[in-house]
Design an enzyme around this catalytic site. Structure first.
Site, PDB file in Angstrom:
ATOM      1  N   ARG A 148      -9.940 -11.786   3.207  1.00 11.91           N
ATOM      2  CA  ARG A 148     -10.839 -12.883   2.821  1.00 11.91           C
ATOM      3  C   ARG A 148     -10.171 -14.240   2.950  1.00 11.91           C
ATOM      4  NH1 ARG A 148     -11.807 -10.263  -2.929  1.00 11.91           N
ATOM      5  NH2 ARG A 148     -11.250  -8.467  -1.661  1.00 11.91           N
ATOM      6  N   LYS A 180       0.842  -1.200   0.000  1.00 11.25           N
ATOM      7  CA  LYS A 180       0.000   0.000   0.000  1.00 11.25           C
ATOM      8  C   LYS A 180       0.874   1.245   0.000  1.00 11.25           C
ATOM      9  CE  LYS A 180      -3.831  -1.911   2.762  1.00 11.25           C
ATOM     10  NZ  LYS A 180      -4.935  -1.799   1.791  1.00 11.25           N
TER      11      LYS A 180
HETATM   12  N1  BES Z   1      -7.896  -3.775   4.838  1.00 14.98           N
HETATM   13  C1  BES Z   1      -8.139  -3.468   3.476  1.00 14.98           C
HETATM   14  C2  BES Z   1      -9.473  -2.752   3.235  1.00 14.98           C
HETATM   15  C3  BES Z   1      -9.649  -1.397   3.843  1.00 14.98           C
HETATM   16  C4  BES Z   1      -9.452  -0.267   3.076  1.00 14.98           C
HETATM   17  C5  BES Z   1     -10.063  -1.242   5.147  1.00 14.98           C
HETATM   18  C6  BES Z   1      -9.636   0.987   3.620  1.00 14.98           C
HETATM   19  C7  BES Z   1     -10.237   0.008   5.692  1.00 14.98           C
HETATM   20  C8  BES Z   1     -10.036   1.131   4.927  1.00 14.98           C
HETATM   21  C9  BES Z   1      -8.133  -4.739   2.656  1.00 14.98           C
HETATM   22  O1  BES Z   1      -7.318  -5.754   3.110  1.00 14.98           O
HETATM   23  C10 BES Z   1      -7.659  -4.383   1.294  1.00 14.98           C
HETATM   24  O2  BES Z   1      -6.518  -3.997   1.188  1.00 14.98           O
HETATM   25  N2  BES Z   1      -8.521  -4.513   0.305  1.00 14.98           N
HETATM   26  C11 BES Z   1      -8.175  -4.207  -1.035  1.00 14.98           C
HETATM   27  C12 BES Z   1      -8.744  -5.322  -1.902  1.00 14.98           C
HETATM   28  C13 BES Z   1      -8.295  -5.290  -3.329  1.00 14.98           C
HETATM   29  C14 BES Z   1      -6.810  -5.548  -3.402  1.00 14.98           C
HETATM   30  C15 BES Z   1      -9.053  -6.353  -4.061  1.00 14.98           C
HETATM   31  C16 BES Z   1      -8.801  -2.863  -1.384  1.00 14.98           C
HETATM   32  O3  BES Z   1      -9.895  -2.566  -0.925  1.00 14.98           O
HETATM   33  O4  BES Z   1      -8.141  -2.100  -2.099  1.00 14.98           O
HETATM   34 MG    MG Z   2      -5.335  -5.605   2.340  1.00 14.85          MG
END
Ligand code: BES
Ligand code: MG
Ligand code: ZN
Length: 480
Positions: free
Chosen positions: A331, A257
Site C-alpha cells: 500500500r 515472514k
Molecule cells: N504480499 C503480501 C500479501 C499476500 C499474502 C499476497 C499472501 C499473496 C499471498 C502483503 O504485502 C502482506 O504481507 N500483507 C500483510 C499485511 C498485514 C501485515 C497488515 C498480510 O496480509 O499479512
Molecule cells: Mg508484505
C-alpha cells in the site's frame, strides 16, 4: 497452435449436449458407445476413436444445453485441448456450434481460449524443456458468419498471449525478475506493439518526493524503478489509469515472514504483471481508448538501510504514515503510484491491482478478487467485465469504522490496522486516501493470482488474473 476457418483437419471433433443423439459416426461405433455407456455428453467428457483403422473422431460433451455459458464453453474445450494434446493430434476440425443466447464470435473465442490453455507451461528453468504441442485447428462455421469470427480469433489470440505473458512474469523467480528486469521487459515487449514506455530512475523518483515508495525500496540493494506505459490513440480523452503492485520480492522486511509464507513472494508483482500484459493486448489490438499504466517496482528486503516497524514516513501527497508493519509495504508503494496518476494524469478513472492482503484470501477464499471502490458505476463496469471473462470478483463494504481505523495519532495514516479489522477493506481504504476523489476500483488479487493447484481454466502456478477482466474493461469502457 494455429486456428483457421475451414474444415481440412484430419480428426473430426463432434461436440454434443447431454442427451443429444450422436451423429457423424458409423452406426457400429454409435452402438458401441451407447451400449458401453462410455459417453453421456457430460461437460468436458471425451470419447475418442483415433489412429489407424479408426474413424478419427473425438466426441466432446458440453453438458446440459440450458446450462450453457461462456465459462462452461471454455472449460469444456479445455478438456478437448487436453485430449488433443494427450493424443498428439496434428490437425482437427471443430464446428462452431450455435449456443442459445450467445453469438458465434463469442462462442469461437471461448472455444479457442479453452483449447489454447493446454499450450501453456513454465519451463524456463528446466534443463529439459517440455515438448511443444502444435496442432492446426480448423473451425467450421456457416459461410455468412465467417468474417464475424475472424476478428474474434485475432483478438482472443492477443488476449491469451497477454495472459501467458502475465503468467510467465509471475512464475519467474525474484532472482530473474527484479525491478530493473521487470522495467526492461515492459519496455522491450510493449514498444513492439506501439506502447510508449518511460522508466524513471531512483533520482527522478526522489525528485517526485515518492517517499513512501522509497521507504520500502531502501531495504534492498537493487534500485527501484517507476514504469510509465502509455497508449493514447485519442486526442483530448482522459485516460483510464491502471496501477499495478510491483514488489518483485516481499520478505516482509523487519516484520519478516516465516519461510513457508515467503517462498511464493516472488509473485508479489502479480498486479504489475497484469497491467503490463494488459497494455500488451491493448497495444496489439490497438484498442481505441486512452490508457496509461503505472508500476512502482522494488523489493521489500532487510539490510542496514531498511525501514523499521515504527518509522514515520512521508509520501508524494505529503501525508505522513506510521509504519506499524513493514510487511504492509504494498500500500505504501501503491499510495505514491496512485497519487502520481491522480495528480498528474487527469484520469477518467483509476484501477489498481495488487497482491495486497492475506486477509482478502481469508474473507473470500483463494479464487476470488476482492474489491474496494468509491464509485458504483466504474465498479459495475469492472464487475461486468470480470463476469463476462469468467474471473471471480466481489466488492467489500466500507463503513465508518474502517475509515477511522487507518487514521493515525503520531502520523496521518497507519499502514496496518489491528487484527480483526477487516484487513482487505482497510488496505483499500488506505489507498483511497491517495485517489483524490477520482472514480477508483481496487482489485486485491492475493488469492487468484497464483495457486498451488490448477482450477477452472487456470494452470498450477500463476493464472494471469486479471488480464482478461482489465482488457475487457478498457475495450468496453464508455463514458456516461
Ligand atoms: N504480499 C503480501 C500479501 C499476500 C499474502 C499476497 C499472501 C499473496 C499471498 C502483503 O504485502 C502482506 O504481507 N500483507 C500483510 C499485511 C498485514 C501485515 C497488515 C498480510 O496480509 O499479512
Ligand atoms: Mg508484505
Ligand atoms: Zn506484499
Amino acid at each position: 497452435m494455429d486456428f483457421k476457418i475451414g474444415n481440412s483437419g484430419l480428426v473430426k471433433v463432434i461436440s454434443l449436449f447431454e442427451g443429444n443423439e450422436i451423429c457423424g459416426i458409423s452406426e457400429e461405433l454409435k452402438n458401441y458407445v451407447k451400449e458401453s455407456k462410455l459417453f453421456n455428453g457430460k461437460r468436458g467428457e471425451i470419447f475418442s476413436n483415433l489412429g489407424p483403422n479408426s474413424e478419427n473422431i473425438i466426441l466432446l460433451g458440453l453438458g446440459k444445453e440450458e446450462e450453457n455459458s461462456l465459462e462452461n464453453i471454455r472449460r469444456a474445450y479445455l478438456s478437448l485441448g487436453k485430449s488433443l494434446k494427450a493424443n498428439n493430434v496434428k490437425s482437427c476440425n471443430i464446428e462452431v456450434k450455435k449456443f442459445d443466447g450467445l453469438c458465434y464470435k463469442l462462442v469461437a473465442q471461448a472455444m479457442i481460449e479453452g483449447i489454447v490453455n493446454v499450450t501453456y507451461s513454465f519451463d524456463n528453468f528446466l534443463k529439459e524443456k517440455k515438448p511443444c504441442f502444435d496442432c492446426e485447428i480448423f473451425l467450421s462455421i456457416v459461410e455468412d458468419k465467417r468474417e464475424h469470427i475472424e476478428s474474434g480469433i485475432e483478438e482472443i489470440k492477443a488476449i491469451m498471449e497477454a495472459v501467458f505473458m502475465c503468467r510467465d512474469l509471475v512464475n519467474r523467480p525474484a532472482n530473474d525478475i527484479y525491478p530493473e528486469t521487470l522495467a526492461n521487459f515492459a519496455k522491450e515487449e510493449l514498444e513492439k506493439v506501439g506502447i510508449e514506455v518511460e522508466i524513471l530512475e531512483k533520482k527522478q523518483i526522489e525528485s517526485l518526493k515518492m517517499d513512501a515508495f522509497l521507504a520500502v525500496a531502501q531495504g534492498s540493494d537493487l534500485p527501484p524503478k517507476f514504469i510509465i506505459m502509455k497508449h493514447l490513440p485519442n486526442k483530448d480523452e482522459k485516460p483510464i489509469v491502471l496501477v499495478g503492485k510491483g514488489l518483485t520480492y516481499d520478505s516482509g522486511g523487519y516484520a519478516i515472514k516465516p519461510a513457508t509464507g515467503m517462498v511464493t513472494m516472488k509473485t508479489d508483482m502479480g498486479g504489475s504483471a497484469s497491467v503490463i500484459s494488459t497494455m500488451y493486448a491493448v497495444g496489439k489490438i490497438n484498442v481505441q481508448r486512452n490508457v496509461i499504466a503505472l508500476v512502482a517496482t522494488c523489493e521489500n528486503m532487510i539490510n542496514g538501510h531498511a525501514y523499521r516497524n515504527g518509522d514515520i514516513i512521508s509520501s508524494m501527497k505529503g501525508s505522513t504514515i506510521e509504519v506499524v508493519n513493514t510487511d504492509a509495504e504494498g500500500r505504501l508503494t501503491l499510495a505514491d503510484a496512485i497519487y502520481y496518476g491522480a495528480s498528474k494524469l487527469n484520469p477518467e478513472c483509476i484501477v489498481d491491482v495488487a497482491t495486497l492482503t492475506g486477509a482478502c484470501i481469508q474473507a473470500l477464499g483463494s479464487r476470488v478478487i476482492g474489491t474496494v471502490s468509491n464509485n458504483d458505476e466504474v465498479f459495475a463496469k469492472i464487475k461486468e467485465s470480470a463476469d463476462f471473462m469468467g474471473e471471480y470478483l466481489w466488492r467489500f463494504p466500507v463503513y465508518e469504522e474502517h475509515i477511522q481505523s487507518v487514521k493515525g495519532k503520531v502520523g496521518d495514516l497507519l499502514n496496518s490496522t489491528g487484527a480483526g479489522s477487516g484487513g482487505a477493506i482497510t488496505a483499500g481504504v488506505f489507498l483511497e486516501h491517495f485517489v483524490e476523489n477520482t472514480p477508483w476500483v481496487h482489485l486485491d488479487i492475493a488469492g487468484p493470482s497464483f495457486s498451488s493447484s490448477a482450477w477452472g481454466t487456470n494452470p498450477e502456478g500463476a493464472s494471469g488474473t486479471p488480464v482478461k477482466t482489465l482488457y475487457n474493461f478498457v475495450k468496453k469502457y464508455n463514458k456516461k
